[in-house]
Design an enzyme around this catalytic site. Structure first.
Site, PDB file in Angstrom:
ATOM      1  N   LYS A  11       0.855  -1.209   0.000  1.00 44.24           N
ATOM      2  CA  LYS A  11       0.000   0.000   0.000  1.00 44.24           C
ATOM      3  C   LYS A  11       0.877   1.240   0.000  1.00 44.24           C
ATOM      4  O   LYS A  11       2.008   1.215   0.497  1.00 44.24           O
ATOM      5  CB  LYS A  11      -0.980   0.013   1.155  1.00 44.24           C
ATOM      6  CG  LYS A  11      -0.536   0.327   2.587  1.00 44.24           C
ATOM      7  CD  LYS A  11      -0.504   1.759   3.051  1.00 44.24           C
ATOM      8  CE  LYS A  11       0.828   2.160   3.609  1.00 44.24           C
ATOM      9  NZ  LYS A  11       1.045   2.636   4.906  1.00 44.24           N
ATOM     10  N   GLY A  99       7.352   1.181   5.168  1.00 43.69           N
ATOM     11  CA  GLY A  99       6.226   2.118   5.051  1.00 43.69           C
ATOM     12  C   GLY A  99       5.244   1.676   3.993  1.00 43.69           C
ATOM     13  O   GLY A  99       4.399   2.449   3.529  1.00 43.69           O
ATOM     14  N   ALA A 101       3.400  -1.306   4.336  1.00 48.03           N
ATOM     15  CA  ALA A 101       2.444  -2.220   4.986  1.00 48.03           C
ATOM     16  C   ALA A 101       2.581  -3.669   4.522  1.00 48.03           C
ATOM     17  O   ALA A 101       1.583  -4.384   4.428  1.00 48.03           O
ATOM     18  CB  ALA A 101       1.006  -1.724   4.798  1.00 48.03           C
ATOM     19  N   GLY A 102       3.809  -4.086   4.251  1.00 43.15           N
ATOM     20  CA  GLY A 102       4.028  -5.459   3.780  1.00 43.15           C
ATOM     21  C   GLY A 102       3.495  -6.507   4.755  1.00 43.15           C
ATOM     22  O   GLY A 102       2.776  -7.428   4.357  1.00 43.15           O
ATOM     23  N   SER A 105      -0.288  -6.504   4.884  1.00 49.59           N
ATOM     24  CA  SER A 105      -0.889  -7.075   3.685  1.00 49.59           C
ATOM     25  C   SER A 105      -0.770  -8.602   3.699  1.00 49.59           C
ATOM     26  O   SER A 105      -1.687  -9.315   3.260  1.00 49.59           O
ATOM     27  CB  SER A 105      -0.224  -6.487   2.430  1.00 49.59           C
ATOM     28  OG  SER A 105      -1.022  -6.718   1.309  1.00 49.59           O
ATOM     29  N   ASP A 137      -3.475  -1.111   9.935  1.00 47.27           N
ATOM     30  CA  ASP A 137      -3.496  -1.124   8.467  1.00 47.27           C
ATOM     31  C   ASP A 137      -4.122  -2.397   7.886  1.00 47.27           C
ATOM     32  O   ASP A 137      -4.367  -2.474   6.687  1.00 47.27           O
ATOM     33  CB  ASP A 137      -2.067  -1.020   7.901  1.00 47.27           C
ATOM     34  CG  ASP A 137      -1.547   0.410   7.900  1.00 47.27           C
ATOM     35  OD1 ASP A 137      -2.347   1.324   8.172  1.00 47.27           O
ATOM     36  OD2 ASP A 137      -0.349   0.596   7.627  1.00 47.27           O
TER      37      ASP A 137
END
Ligand code: ATP
Length: 285
Positions: A11, A99, A101-102, A105, A137
């Site tokens: 993201k 930064g 959002a790995g 996700s 997130d």
């Protein structure tokens, strides 16, 4: 044995504003989040025994309960009393602590995938609520698309996709902790707040130029000051002609938007000169 595959896209924040620090220690934010086609890939299959086994080709992430995909599997398994074993292989492509959002996700992809593998029949909003227990997130990563996020980031409103474009991402070789950046931010002293209305109007009118002009991230005030290399990458992208440039999340990854493919090669080659981790992606629409 049935195998389930799920993509876990990165993201980016087109806009990240912090309104105030709350009494519970969290910050009230306003963000516009969207996804790009730089993605991890999860493969999930049932194994004998009542256990979760995680593997990855990436040597630098935890594979135990510290991994968000593992935590997601444990949460959905326990909440819905699934007494089956699962093997998850995580093909990691998104840079870590970047930064992007790995981890969030990956957790979202695990929730979506295990819902299918185990035939649980959970709705999107049930999966989002589970995701909220794992991180702010994660609900957005469960839902995908483009959304305005409010509250801690978990209150979502889906909006239309921004205009299609190229996204060049560059991550300098430093690690930035999201908690640290929020800890150092003085929300009440911020002199500038990016305009959410401006960004929403640009997206509604499908104006790429106005989306670029409306990009803003108040966390840059902390990260750019502490890590000059992030500022350097921003300046480099601007010089190389990116149409819009912004740091994603708490950084350190910087992304540049480009409408024309001809600009992408120039950006990629120019950045590769002093930054090892450079990626070219498309905005997911
Ligand atoms: P965000 O933008 O949400 O702050 P990020 O991109 O900055 O996320 P992640 O890549 O999610 O950060 O990783 C942050 C930390 O989480 C790392 O220190 C890493 O060890 C840990 N982690 C746990 N699970 C994962 C995962 N599946 N992939 C990557 N990192 C993970």
């Amino acid at each position: 044995m049935t195998k389930i595959y799920e993509k876990a896209p990165a993201k980016i924040n087109l806009l990240l504003d912090v309104l105030r620090k709350r009494e519970d220690g969290y910050h009230d934010v306003q963000m516009v989040m969207t996804m790009v086609d730089l993605a991890d890939r999860l493969e999930m299959e049932e194994i004998p025994g009542d256990r979760i086994v995680l593997s990855s080709q990436a040597g630098f992430i935890p594979l135990d309960e510290k991994n968000l995909a593992f935590q997601a599997a444990r949460l959905i398994k326990e909440r819905y009393n699934v007494s089956k074993g699962v093997y998850i292989h995580l093909d990691k492509q998104i840079p870590v602590a970047a930064g992007l959002a790995g981890g969030s996700s990956d957790a979202a992809a695990a929730l979506r995938g295990l819902n299918r593998l185990w035939g649980l029949g959970l709705s999107g909003s049930e999966l989002e609520s589970l995701g909220a227990e794992l991180g702010s997130d994660v609900p957005f990563c469960v839902r995908g698309g483009t959304a305005v996020a409010r509250g801690r980031g978990e209150v979502l409103e889906s909006i239309p996709s921004p205009p299609q474009c190229w996204v060049v991402l560059a991550k300098p070789p430093i690690n930035v902790s999201t908690a640290d950046v929020y800890g150092k931010l003085k929300a009440s002293e911020l002199k500038f707040h990016p305009s959410l209305d401006g960004m929403l109007s640009a997206i509604r009118r499908d104006s790429f130029a106005d989306v670029c002009a409306s990009l803003g991230n108040v966390l840059e005030t902390v990260t750019l000051q502490r890590h000059p290399e992030v500022r350097q990458i921003k300046e480099c992208m601007e010089k190389l002609g990116a149409d819009g440039v912004l740091m994603s999340g708490s950084g350190p990854t910087v992304f540049g938007l480009a409408a024309k493919e001809t600009k992408v090669a120039r950006l990629y080659n120019g950045l590769r000169g002093f930054c090892k981790e450079v990626f070219v992606a498309r905005m997911l629409t």
